[in-house]
Design an enzyme around this catalytic site. Structure first.
Site, PDB file in Angstrom:
ATOM      1  N   TYR A   1      -1.443  -8.279 -10.832  1.00 18.14           N
ATOM      2  CA  TYR A   1      -0.386  -8.236  -9.829  1.00 18.14           C
ATOM      3  C   TYR A   1       0.781  -9.136 -10.225  1.00 18.14           C
ATOM      4  O   TYR A   1       1.945  -8.734 -10.153  1.00 18.14           O
ATOM      5  CB  TYR A   1      -0.909  -8.742  -8.476  1.00 18.14           C
ATOM      6  CG  TYR A   1      -2.035  -7.952  -7.863  1.00 18.14           C
ATOM      7  CD1 TYR A   1      -3.321  -7.986  -8.399  1.00 18.14           C
ATOM      8  CD2 TYR A   1      -1.825  -7.196  -6.713  1.00 18.14           C
ATOM      9  CE1 TYR A   1      -4.364  -7.279  -7.817  1.00 18.14           C
ATOM     10  CE2 TYR A   1      -2.860  -6.488  -6.123  1.00 18.14           C
ATOM     11  CZ  TYR A   1      -4.123  -6.530  -6.681  1.00 18.14           C
ATOM     12  OH  TYR A   1      -5.147  -5.822  -6.100  1.00 18.14           O
TER      13      TYR A   1
ATOM     14  N   GLU B   1       0.831  -1.214   0.000  1.00 18.70           N
ATOM     15  CA  GLU B   1       0.000   0.000   0.000  1.00 18.70           C
ATOM     16  C   GLU B   1       0.864   1.262   0.000  1.00 18.70           C
ATOM     17  O   GLU B   1       0.527   2.253  -0.647  1.00 18.70           O
ATOM     18  CB  GLU B   1      -0.979  -0.003   1.173  1.00 18.70           C
ATOM     19  CG  GLU B   1      -1.894  -1.229   1.272  1.00 18.70           C
ATOM     20  CD  GLU B   1      -2.577  -1.636  -0.020  1.00 18.70           C
ATOM     21  OE1 GLU B   1      -2.801  -0.780  -0.899  1.00 18.70           O
ATOM     22  OE2 GLU B   1      -2.882  -2.843  -0.170  1.00 18.70           O
TER      23      GLU B   1
HETATM   24  N1  BES Z   1      -5.855  -1.348  -4.586  1.00 16.35           N
HETATM   25  C1  BES Z   1      -5.904  -2.671  -4.065  1.00 16.35           C
HETATM   26  C2  BES Z   1      -7.255  -3.049  -3.530  1.00 16.35           C
HETATM   27  C3  BES Z   1      -8.330  -3.136  -4.592  1.00 16.35           C
HETATM   28  C4  BES Z   1      -8.159  -3.924  -5.710  1.00 16.35           C
HETATM   29  C5  BES Z   1      -9.513  -2.450  -4.425  1.00 16.35           C
HETATM   30  C6  BES Z   1      -9.153  -3.991  -6.667  1.00 16.35           C
HETATM   31  C7  BES Z   1     -10.504  -2.519  -5.382  1.00 16.35           C
HETATM   32  C8  BES Z   1     -10.339  -3.281  -6.502  1.00 16.35           C
HETATM   33  C9  BES Z   1      -4.880  -2.870  -2.952  1.00 16.35           C
HETATM   34  O1  BES Z   1      -3.715  -2.148  -3.127  1.00 16.35           O
HETATM   35  C10 BES Z   1      -4.493  -4.327  -2.937  1.00 16.35           C
HETATM   36  O2  BES Z   1      -3.959  -4.773  -3.907  1.00 16.35           O
HETATM   37  N2  BES Z   1      -4.794  -5.046  -1.854  1.00 16.35           N
HETATM   38  C11 BES Z   1      -4.484  -6.442  -1.726  1.00 16.35           C
HETATM   39  C12 BES Z   1      -3.288  -6.668  -0.850  1.00 16.35           C
HETATM   40  C13 BES Z   1      -2.007  -6.752  -1.608  1.00 16.35           C
HETATM   41  C14 BES Z   1      -0.847  -6.976  -0.669  1.00 16.35           C
HETATM   42  C15 BES Z   1      -2.001  -7.820  -2.663  1.00 16.35           C
HETATM   43  C16 BES Z   1      -5.675  -7.143  -1.100  1.00 16.35           C
HETATM   44  O3  BES Z   1      -6.706  -6.534  -0.881  1.00 16.35           O
HETATM   45  O4  BES Z   1      -5.587  -8.310  -0.827  1.00 16.35           O
HETATM   46 ZN    ZN Z   2      -2.593  -2.838  -4.755  1.00 17.51          ZN
END
Ligand code: BES
Ligand code: ZN
Length: 627
Positions: free
Chosen positions: A407, A324
């Site tokens: 990702y 984050e």
């Molecule tokens: N920006 C994302 C959360 C998100 C993704 C909100 C898609 C809405 C739609 C956040 O940065 C994220 O990727 N969170 C991950 C954790 C990360 C360490 C892989 C999660 O929520 O698991």
């Molecule tokens: Zn993210």
């Protein structure tokens, strides 16, 4: 410098130049007008008229579960533009006027369940418009929690989740990641509550008595941001400092554990800045939400929102913090212009997260994540239908990318470039990339043009070696993909092999294992296991009663695949408490796949859990279970 020039150009071409260029106008960010930058998830037509600044007056009403608002929008209109189009989703629009209060004609178009409805306003020359409105109790961005759903059980709680296109359910503006806006807000809450937002808080946590009762707090964000990054939470919140630039907001009972879990945040900020340039946002505070928060973390500027499931007492999930924080560059500073290029946010961030983890904890810790990224990428490609499946492209239709490929394939791509050119060239390049595009939207094509201009520089051999277009526009995994292997995980794999060969579960040595080792073991156990073997694993490793939400989710997933009924009570407790999408949706999907055995269980648990879920989670589970 480049930003100022672009802003000046845009102003010059789109509107009469103001007599004095002051700070506000100097920060107007450009919008991209190339075809691939067109956002099909917004009704806005920013080339004609766009919002540059949002000022909100919000009244938080826990009784009606609504936010009553006044949005004052600064408008930049092209010559001859007569109207501006905003995004709304289930908003009640009461009055639209110019800033003197002269009413402006407006209409709300047909509503689409995902995109909502366009609000078209006749400008009549106005440069600032005012909208009096109210959100609906079921607004998609918002979750209104009862006191029972909080830790202290005394006051209700509210939080928002904007990404991707939910904020139009509580803010009438142009809700596109390619249209950046500065913003400010005055928030009035009842006595005893504290609001926090993804911006600078101007009065500290004290507030001032408000005429309508309660207290008012003021926030401001002077950097232009895409509106999905406007966020709010309101509850019985307390603050504790972690370091000079950082602190934690949480309910009192969570505060100390969170401060200790996030103790390395200052070092992470230092490491990130040393890699890719200055942190441009001032403070970095962290908010810990109740367990229904639908994500692991959300990179709301100045104030990351976190699930409490990462607070495990051993700092083994600080990869989420690194992630984050990294979004303060990839995502918040340079932003995907549309959700078809989500990998520009998430792939870059996953790569950057890894570099922060390496800087703080060493190469092997980072290798664990790279190894998991690669394995996860192959799994997601397989599940999507293999190397030719369109959903395995990085640049595709918005929301199309399968699993976590934004990702995992995204980060593997950048790691592949890093290995090909070396860090001494790659790191300065990436730092320059963030500088060149700071506070601007970006597309896949824009990134490729930038890397060709500033890194490849016409080197034909390098161009062939990198396979840039193949990575971005083609499905599957290109042949040059770099795979990193972790020794720590290799040891887990060896123990897994011994168990698979018939060895006893009690022989698996889990001493000082962290989340990632547990996940590697459980996720890679063959999906077919006998009830006796599952019982043996559970007895030896304490899986059902694990306090680690990741371990529990992985274990329940395996148990469900084998219709292993002893876990059902614990599974039910888990699914009614935790709302994090990444952890709960696989379990509903698994139950659904078990047909006449699993579907009724899923329906029964969902019916019970639904009132406690955020609308995003309700939507995701509803799509899985159907109806
Ligand atoms: N920006 C994302 C959360 C998100 C993704 C909100 C898609 C809405 C739609 C956040 O940065 C994220 O990727 N969170 C991950 C954790 C990360 C360490 C892989 C999660 O929520 O698991
Ligand atoms: Zn993210």
């Amino acid at each position: 410098m480049r930003i100022l020039t672009l802003a000046a150009l845009l102003l010059a071409s789109a509107a009469p130049a103001p007599a004095l260029a002051h700070a506000q106008t100097a920060k107007v960010a450009p919008v991209l007008t190339t075809p691939e930058a067109k956002d099909v998830w917004t009704y806005a037509r920013p080339a004609e008229a766009r919002v540059t600044h949002v000022d909100l007056t919000l009244n938080i009403d826990f009784d009606s579960k609504t936010i009553g608002g006044v949005a004052t929008l600064d408008v930049l209109a092209a010559k001859g533009a007569k109207e501006i189009v905003l995004d709304t989703l289930d908003l009640e629009i009461a009055v639209v006027s110019d800033e003197r209060g002269v009413k402006l004609a407006h209409r709300v178009g047909a509503s689409d369940p995902q995109l909502g409805a366009p609000l078209t306003i006749e400008l009549n020359g106005a440069k600032r418009i005012r909208i009096v409105y109210r959100s609906k109790p079921g607004a998609r961005a918002l979750q209104w929690l009862t006191p029972e759903q909080t830790q202290s059980k005394t006051l209700p709680f509210l939080f928002s989740q904007g990404q991707a296109i939910n904020n139009r359910s509580w803010i009438p503006t142009q809700d596109s990641p390619g249209i950046r806006q500065t913003w400010a807000a005055t928030v009035t809450v009842p006595e005893g509550f504290v609001p926090v937002m993804s911006a600078q808080m101007l009065d500290g946590a004290t507030g001032t008595p408000a005429p309508q009762g309660g207290r008012s707090f003021r926030f401001k964000m002077d950097n232009p941001v895409p509106p999905y990054l406007i966020a709010i939470a309101v509850g019985d919140l307390k603050f504790k400092e972690v370091g000079p630039r950082s602190g934690v907001w949480a309910e009192a009972g969570m505060l100390d554990a969170a401060v200790s879990e996030f103790a390395d945040v200052e070092k992470m900020i230092d490491a990130a800045q040393a890699l890719y340039g200055p942190y441009r946002w001032g403070r970095y505070d962290m908010l810990v939400l109740p367990p229904s928060f639908p994500y692991g973390g959300m990179e709301n500027p100045n104030l990351t929102f976190f699930t409490p499931t990462i607070i495990t007492g051993d700092r083994s999930n600080t990869d989420v913090l690194a992630h984050e924080l990294a979004h303060s560059w990839s995502g918040n500073l340079v932003t995907n212009a549309t959700w078809a290029d989500g990998w520009l946010n998430e792939g870059f961030t996953t790569y950057f997260e890894n570099r922060i983890m390496e800087a703080l904890y060493g190469k092997e810790r980072a290798a664990i994540y790279s190894d998991l990224d690669y394995a996860g990428m192959l799994r997601d490609v397989k599940n999507a239908g293999g190397d030719a499946a369109p959903a395995t492209r990085l640049h595709g239709a918005p929301g199309e990318s399968a699993g976590q490929l934004d990702y995992l394939k995204g980060s593997t791509f950048l790691r592949t470039i890093e290995y090909a050119v070396g860090r001494d060239r790659w790191d300065p390049y990436l730092r320059g990339y963030f500088d060149r595009h700071a506070f601007q939207p970006q597309t896949s094509a824009g990134f490729l043009a930038d890397i060709r201009k500033h890194l490849v520089k016409g080197d034909k051999a390098l161009e062939a070696k990198l396979q840039l277009d193949r990575w971005v526009f083609e499905p599957g995994v290109p042949s040059n993909a770099v795979q990193v292997k972790s020794q720590t995980l290799a040891k887990v794999d060896a123990q897994l092999a011994a168990f698979n060969a018939g060895g006893p579960a009690a022989a698996i040595d889990t001493t000082s294992w962290q989340t990632q080792q547990w996940k590697r073991l459980i996720d890679n156990l063959p999906r077919q296991q006998s009830a006796a073997r599952l019982a043996e694993l559970d007895a030896a490793l304490g899986l059902t009663r694990s306090q680690n939400a990741y371990v529990q989710s992985a274990w329940f997933d395996l148990a469900i695949a084998n219709r292993y009924e002893p876990v059902i009570p614990a599974l039910e407790e888990y699914l009614t408490r935790v709302g994090r999408n990444l952890l709960v949706t696989p379990l509903y999907r698994g139950l659904k796949a078990q047909g006449e055995w699993g579907e009724p269980i899923a329906q029964r648990i969902f019916a019970k859990a639904k009132p406690g879920y955020h609308p995003v989670t309700v939507g995701a589970v509803t799509r899985i279970l159907g109806s």
